[in-house]
Design an enzyme around this catalytic site. Structure first.
Site, short mmCIF file in Angstrom:
data_model
loop_
_atom_site.label_atom_id
_atom_site.label_comp_id
_atom_site.label_asym_id
_atom_site.label_seq_id
_atom_site.Cartn_x
_atom_site.Cartn_y
_atom_site.Cartn_z
N GLU A 87 0.83 -1.20 0.00
CA GLU A 87 0.00 0.00 0.00
C GLU A 87 0.87 1.27 0.00
O GLU A 87 0.47 2.31 -0.49
CB GLU A 87 -0.95 0.00 1.21
CG GLU A 87 -2.27 0.69 0.91
CD GLU A 87 -3.32 0.53 2.00
OE1 GLU A 87 -2.98 0.17 3.14
OE2 GLU A 87 -4.50 0.77 1.70
N HIS A 139 6.88 -26.51 -0.25
CA HIS A 139 6.23 -27.60 -0.98
C HIS A 139 5.21 -27.08 -1.98
O HIS A 139 4.38 -27.83 -2.48
CB HIS A 139 5.57 -28.57 0.02
CG HIS A 139 6.56 -29.28 0.87
ND1 HIS A 139 6.98 -30.58 0.63
CD2 HIS A 139 7.28 -28.85 1.94
CE1 HIS A 139 7.88 -30.92 1.53
NE2 HIS A 139 8.09 -29.89 2.35
N LYS A 160 -14.18 1.39 -4.11
CA LYS A 160 -15.22 1.91 -3.22
C LYS A 160 -16.23 2.74 -4.01
O LYS A 160 -17.43 2.65 -3.80
CB LYS A 160 -14.60 2.80 -2.13
CG LYS A 160 -13.69 2.06 -1.18
CD LYS A 160 -13.22 3.00 -0.10
CE LYS A 160 -12.10 2.40 0.71
NZ LYS A 160 -11.39 3.39 1.52
O1 PA5 Z 1 -3.03 1.92 5.93
C1 PA5 Z 1 -4.08 2.51 5.73
O2 PA5 Z 1 -4.18 3.75 5.82
C2 PA5 Z 1 -5.34 1.74 5.36
O3 PA5 Z 1 -5.06 0.38 5.22
C3 PA5 Z 1 -6.39 1.91 6.46
O4 PA5 Z 1 -5.85 1.50 7.68
C4 PA5 Z 1 -7.66 1.11 6.16
O5 PA5 Z 1 -8.17 1.45 4.92
C5 PA5 Z 1 -8.72 1.37 7.24
O6 PA5 Z 1 -8.99 2.73 7.34
P1 PA5 Z 1 -9.71 3.36 8.58
O7 PA5 Z 1 -8.87 3.16 9.79
O8 PA5 Z 1 -9.91 4.80 8.25
O9 PA5 Z 1 -11.04 2.63 8.72
#
Ligand code: PA5
Length: 418
Positions: A275, A296, A409
């Site tokens: 990410e 494996h 989304k």
């Molecule tokens: O690393 C990040 O910013 C994302 O993975 C968020 O943690 C995830 O989308 C969840 O977001 P939120 O804490 O706003 O619900």
């Protein structure tokens, strides 16, 4: 913690090239700047964390221990993976079982969890920095009905929201309805937030010594505080990843461990790196493997498939206490293992894998820790956060945003509105 790059397929002097050092100097300056608006609050956090918030977390954990059998944590992505990773890695005995929900739209998971805990006393910890994440709000909607049914009007006393200090739906609701809250610090994105209340409350409830976790992170903060690539293993590892990609053309990095306890830590690493780095058509794709299971299966690809992979091992030096010695009868195909400890077999497997994969031309980094404990966990988390941030900047991307996550989304919402 020790970083071993002797199997990296990159010559030592290449890590210290002048142009790379210059870039890292600049990155270090940005990361350590007093302006955290880019999302860098986590950098100084082991030193500057709010001590009052920590006391509140410990008090809440004690209270939960007294009146609950289950802490149900509702979170996804960075609001879930670090906590899950720490709990499964450190696996402490505790009176309260910590369970997770909100990680998918598969309602059967949630209904199974709720069915299993319906006769137990429950506290719910909803973790969402934004307070807008659909998975979390859908899950909260269902759980609130369940909690209301069970505890009637008192159910809100069994809810804790961990969310932004000021903004968002959860903060507004908590203020209006008197729901207990903890804060996600400003300018700290989900995947860099596990050392805050996001991870610390579930940790404390599950019997993890959170002060030791923070001590480990502080030690890493102090050890990884200079920009010199030679002296700072987090930056050396970031430079290594940059060279893996740019010089050796590697596109996939497998985090692997012979300790099965690292499976969820691998998921946290996958999220942290993918990410943070996977944008602008760039990045090494990170995923994780558990050995020897995956030798494996995926092991075949690593040994002989497309030459696009590298491996990073997390190697635990001191065997776990429940080590066993073998007593092998005559005639068994494993007679040669008589009187050997399982840990010796695992070590031979580790060394054999390094040799085989190196011979196949796979670059390997080894991150060594002495043993699995709270201190090492805190240290590793900080080490990888710093390495990942530096690695993202070296690649030329912003490691603290995730614009690509939004698209699904938008389409999901359109599908539901149309
Ligand atoms: O690393 C990040 O910013 C994302 O993975 C968020 O943690 C995830 O989308 C969840 O977001 P939120 O804490 O706003 O619900």
């Amino acid at each position: 913690m020790k970083l071993d790059l002797s199997h990296s397929m990159i010559k030592e002097h290449e890590f210290y090239a002048r142009d790379l050092q210059k870039k890292v100097d600049e990155i270090h300056k940005n990361l350590h700047s007093a302006d955290h608006s880019a999302g860098t609050t986590w950098v100084h956090f082991p030193l500057t964390y709010d001590k009052k918030e920590l006391s509140k977390i410990l008090k809440l954990a004690k209270h939960i221990e007294e009146d609950s059998d289950v802490l149900l944590v509702v979170g996804i992505g960075g609001s879930y993976l670090g906590a899950k990773a720490g709990i499964s890695l450190l696996s402490k005995k505790s009176k309260v079982e910590v369970l997770f929900a909100g990680t998918s739209f598969d309602y059967s998971d949630l209904s199974q969890t709720l069915e299993a805990i319906k006769d137990k006393d429950i506290t719910v910890n909803v973790v969402s920095k934004s307070g807008t994440t659909v998975e979390i709000l859908v899950t909260l909607n269902i759980i609130e009905r369940f909690m209301k049914n069970k505890y009637k009007n008192d159910y809100k006393k069994r809810m804790i929201f961990t969310t932004d200090r000021e903004k968002g739906y959860l903060r507004a609701r908590a203020n209006q309805e008197g729901i207990e809250t903890l804060s996600v610090p400003d300018n700290m994105g989900g995947r860099y937030s596990v050392l805050s209340a996001v991870g610390l409350l579930p940790f404390a409830v599950s019997g993890i010594n959170v002060k030791k976790v923070l001590e480990g992170a502080l030690q890493a903060y102090n050890d990884l505080d200079e920009s010199d690539i030679e002296k700072n293993p987090a930056y050396r590892y970031a430079v290594y990843r940059y060279l893996l990609n740019r010089k050796l053309g590697k596109k996939i990095e497998f985090f692997a461990s012979f300790s099965t306890k690292f499976a969820f830590f691998g998921d946290w690493l996958q999220q942290l790196f993918d990410e943070s780095e996977g944008k602008d058509k760039k990045g090494i794709f990170v995923t994780s493997l558990t050995y020897s299971t995956d030798l494996h299966s995926v092991g075949q690809f690593i040994q002989q498939g497309s030459p696009i992979v590298a491996e990073t091992f997390i190697d635990v030096k001191i065997p776990q206490k429940d080590n066993q010695v073998l007593n092998v009868p005559l005639g068994s195909p494993i007679k040669f293992l008589d009187n050997k400890f399982v840990s010796e077999i695992s070590r031979a497997g580790f060394n054999g894998t390094i040799k085989a994969h190196s011979e196949a031309g796979v670059p390997i980094a080894i991150i060594e820790i002495d043993e699995i404990n709270e201190f090492e966990y805190g240290y590793l988390v900080y080490f990888f956060e710093k390495a990942c941030a530096c690695s993202g900047y070296l690649l030329g991307v912003n490691p603290f945003n995730q614009p690509g996550v939004e698209q699904y989304k938008t389409y999901m919402k359109q599908n539901l509105i149309d």
